[in-house]
Design an enzyme around this catalytic site. Structure first.
Site, PDB file in Angstrom:
ATOM      1  N   TRP A 132       0.831  -1.262  -0.070  1.00 58.62           N
ATOM      2  CA  TRP A 132      -0.027  -0.116  -0.160  1.00 58.62           C
ATOM      3  C   TRP A 132       0.832   1.250  -0.077  1.00 58.62           C
ATOM      4  O   TRP A 132       0.534   2.332  -0.864  1.00 58.62           O
ATOM      5  CB  TRP A 132      -1.114  -0.090   1.289  1.00 58.62           C
ATOM      6  CG  TRP A 132      -2.065  -0.960   0.801  1.00 58.62           C
ATOM      7  CD1 TRP A 132      -2.239  -2.199   1.723  1.00 58.62           C
ATOM      8  CD2 TRP A 132      -2.972  -1.097  -0.073  1.00 58.62           C
ATOM      9  NE1 TRP A 132      -3.296  -2.721   1.101  1.00 58.62           N
ATOM     10  CE2 TRP A 132      -3.706  -2.357  -0.003  1.00 58.62           C
ATOM     11  CE3 TRP A 132      -3.304  -0.226  -1.247  1.00 58.62           C
ATOM     12  CZ2 TRP A 132      -4.827  -2.472  -1.000  1.00 58.62           C
ATOM     13  CZ3 TRP A 132      -4.279  -0.670  -2.062  1.00 58.62           C
ATOM     14  CH2 TRP A 132      -5.029  -1.711  -1.941  1.00 58.62           C
ATOM     15  N   ASP A 137      -1.480   6.607   6.502  1.00 61.10           N
ATOM     16  CA  ASP A 137      -2.488   5.946   6.083  1.00 61.10           C
ATOM     17  C   ASP A 137      -2.748   4.755   7.023  1.00 61.10           C
ATOM     18  O   ASP A 137      -2.183   3.837   7.392  1.00 61.10           O
ATOM     19  CB  ASP A 137      -2.259   5.289   4.679  1.00 61.10           C
ATOM     20  CG  ASP A 137      -3.281   4.141   4.226  1.00 61.10           C
ATOM     21  OD1 ASP A 137      -4.281   4.111   4.649  1.00 61.10           O
ATOM     22  OD2 ASP A 137      -2.733   3.474   2.999  1.00 61.10           O
ATOM     23  N   LYS A 163     -12.214  -1.315   5.888  1.00 61.34           N
ATOM     24  CA  LYS A 163     -11.658  -2.464   6.377  1.00 61.34           C
ATOM     25  C   LYS A 163     -12.156  -2.480   7.947  1.00 61.34           C
ATOM     26  O   LYS A 163     -12.312  -3.732   8.453  1.00 61.34           O
ATOM     27  CB  LYS A 163     -10.245  -2.106   6.688  1.00 61.34           C
ATOM     28  CG  LYS A 163      -9.126  -1.729   5.449  1.00 61.34           C
ATOM     29  CD  LYS A 163      -9.206  -2.956   4.430  1.00 61.34           C
ATOM     30  CE  LYS A 163      -9.135  -2.590   2.983  1.00 61.34           C
ATOM     31  NZ  LYS A 163      -7.775  -2.094   2.528  1.00 61.34           N
TER      32      LYS A 163
HETATM   33  C1  LIG Z   1      -7.453  -1.270   1.218  1.00 63.18           C
HETATM   34  C2  LIG Z   1      -6.351  -0.163   1.419  1.00 63.18           C
HETATM   35  C3  LIG Z   1      -6.219   0.887   0.630  1.00 63.18           C
HETATM   36  C4  LIG Z   1      -7.092   0.857  -0.833  1.00 63.18           C
HETATM   37  O1  LIG Z   1      -8.253   1.289  -0.307  1.00 63.18           O
HETATM   38  P1  LIG Z   1      -9.219   1.350  -1.724  1.00 63.18           P
HETATM   39  O2  LIG Z   1     -10.414   2.025  -0.807  1.00 63.18           O
HETATM   40  O3  LIG Z   1      -9.712   0.012  -1.938  1.00 63.18           O
HETATM   41  O4  LIG Z   1      -8.503   2.044  -2.657  1.00 63.18           O
HETATM   42  C5  LIG Z   1      -5.252   1.758   1.144  1.00 63.18           C
HETATM   43  N1  LIG Z   1      -4.518   1.572   1.979  1.00 63.18           N
HETATM   44  C6  LIG Z   1      -4.548   0.550   3.123  1.00 63.18           C
HETATM   45  C7  LIG Z   1      -3.703   0.360   4.077  1.00 63.18           C
HETATM   46  C8  LIG Z   1      -5.609  -0.544   2.633  1.00 63.18           C
HETATM   47  O5  LIG Z   1      -5.792  -1.451   3.564  1.00 63.18           O
END
Ligand SMILES: *Cc1c(COP(=O)(O)O)cnc(C)c1O
Length: 370
Positions: free
Chosen positions: A118, A184, A208
């Site tokens: 990511w 993030d 998530k």
């Molecule tokens: C799932 C995830 C993303 C991407 O998210 P999307 O909404 O599918 O674009 C980014 N960073 C992390 C840490 C993730 O787990």
């Protein structure tokens, strides 16, 4: 506020009711059952209004009250200081990968700590917007602060929990004096307190651990807003969302509504003081079972960087994978295969997962024989 009277704490009966399957999905992830039950109860007639919440204009009091309650709820739960704005955008995590550099670069360089899939994807996206570099790359571990050498950094970016590789920082990394740290926290949002003195921006794609896909929460220090690069779409402008109270256009009302219920559930469960204890307890059960049988299972993440929410592992003999998965499914386990990019297996343990889930999976790990 009307929404405050709504109680989503778990009743005694609900606590006793165990799910028929154990959903270890990495994302969209499990949501608290009392929240889903509340949504079901209220779906046709939202609190006496005679219409569903998904049929309401976002300019109604009911929807404004949800956004206000959610914003206040997060501020309280995470002790977010007053000089931080809280707002909600769409487009998921990958859109935020672009919005971060669009709002913060200002002719300088984005400095990225690349620890897995990511953060690597975030760096790639930033390069489409402007100058961005990996100041450090690690595999299966988090970097030591001293390894990093900083260019002319507009910000330092890291992914607090790498959902695919199961790598989590135990404390925020270092950033040079005066350079904002951007995190993030998509997959570990609301699993522990956040040190605001160390961060400029924290964001999380919500699907998530927080609410269904379609909502991203951004928490940004106010003085970092207002720097959108000139050639960027206006819908990339964080300042716009802060100014318009997350409604520069039609917001995803259903996601905001569920997020508000989840925030209340988190509070009723003891907040981000209690949830980290549970996250550690859940994940420790699995790591102990995996470590006990190195002849059967392989884990590739340094102990200090092991994620409390995503536990990836592989079988010593990959030929046994299909049998292992079939045996796990017979036990009621679901969605525990690894991300397509790494293969193997992954058990995700978000806030809504009862301790019984990993306890049973750990038993299964101990009992399984090829
Ligand atoms: C799932 C995830 C993303 C991407 O998210 P999307 O909404 O599918 O674009 C980014 N960073 C992390 C840490 C993730 O787990």
């Amino acid at each position: 506020m009307e929404t405050d009277t709504f109680d989503v704490s778990v009743s005694a009966e609900e606590k006793e009711e165990m799910p028929k399957i154990w959903n270890f999905s990495a994302g969209p992830g499990m949501l608290p059952r009392p929240v889903l039950e509340a949504v079901q109860r209220e779906f046709l007639d939202y609190r006496g209004l005679g219409a569903s919440i998904v049929e309401m204009s976002h300019r109604t009091h009911a929807v404004e009250a949800i956004v206000e309650s959610l914003t206040d709820g997060l501020r309280g739960l995470l002790a977010i200081p007053e000089d931080f704005e809280i707002f909600f955008t769409q487009g998921g995590g990958r859109t935020q990968f672009a919005m971060v550099p669009a709002n913060l670069l200002r002719g300088k360089t984005g400095a990225y700590l690349v620890t897995g899939l990511w953060s690597a994807a975030a760096l790639e996206e930033a390069r489409r917007i402007g100058r961005a570099e990996a100041v450090v790359r690690t595999e299966g571990d988090v970097p030591d602060a001293t390894e990093c050498d900083w260019p002319d950094a507009a910000y330092v970016y890291y992914c607090d929990n790498e959902t695919v590789h199961g790598i989590e920082f135990s404390a925020p990394p270092m950033a040079p004096e005066g350079v904002p740290l951007v995190a993030d926290m998509s997959s570990n949002f609301l699993t522990r307190p956040i040190d605001w003195s160390r961060h400029g921006v924290v964001w999380a794609a919500a699907q998530k651990n927080f609410t269904p896909a379609g909502l991203t929460v951004v928490i940004a220090r106010r003085d970092l807003l207002g720097g959108l690069l000139a050639h960027m779409p206006s819908m990339f402008d964080w300042a716009l969302y802060a100014r318009e109270k997350s409604m520069p256009n039609t917001p995803p009302v259903f996601q905001l509504y569920i997020a508000d219920l989840v925030a209340k559930w988190v509070r009723s469960e003891g907040g981000v003081e209690e949830l980290p204890r549970r996250a550690l307890e859940r994940s420790s059960l699995l790591y102990e079972a995996l470590d006990a049988r190195p002849d059967l299972y392989v884990t590739n993440v340094a102990r200090r960087a092991r994620s409390r929410v995503n536990v990836p592992f592989a079988l010593r003999n990959p030929d046994d994978l299909a049998d292992f998965i079939a045996a796990g499914e017979r036990e009621g386990f679901r969605q525990f295969t690894g991300h397509a990019s790494v293969g193997g297996l992954r058990v995700s343990l978000y806030n809504a997962m009862p301790l019984e889930g990993p306890r049973r999976f750990a038993e299964f790990l101990r009992a399984w024989r090829p």
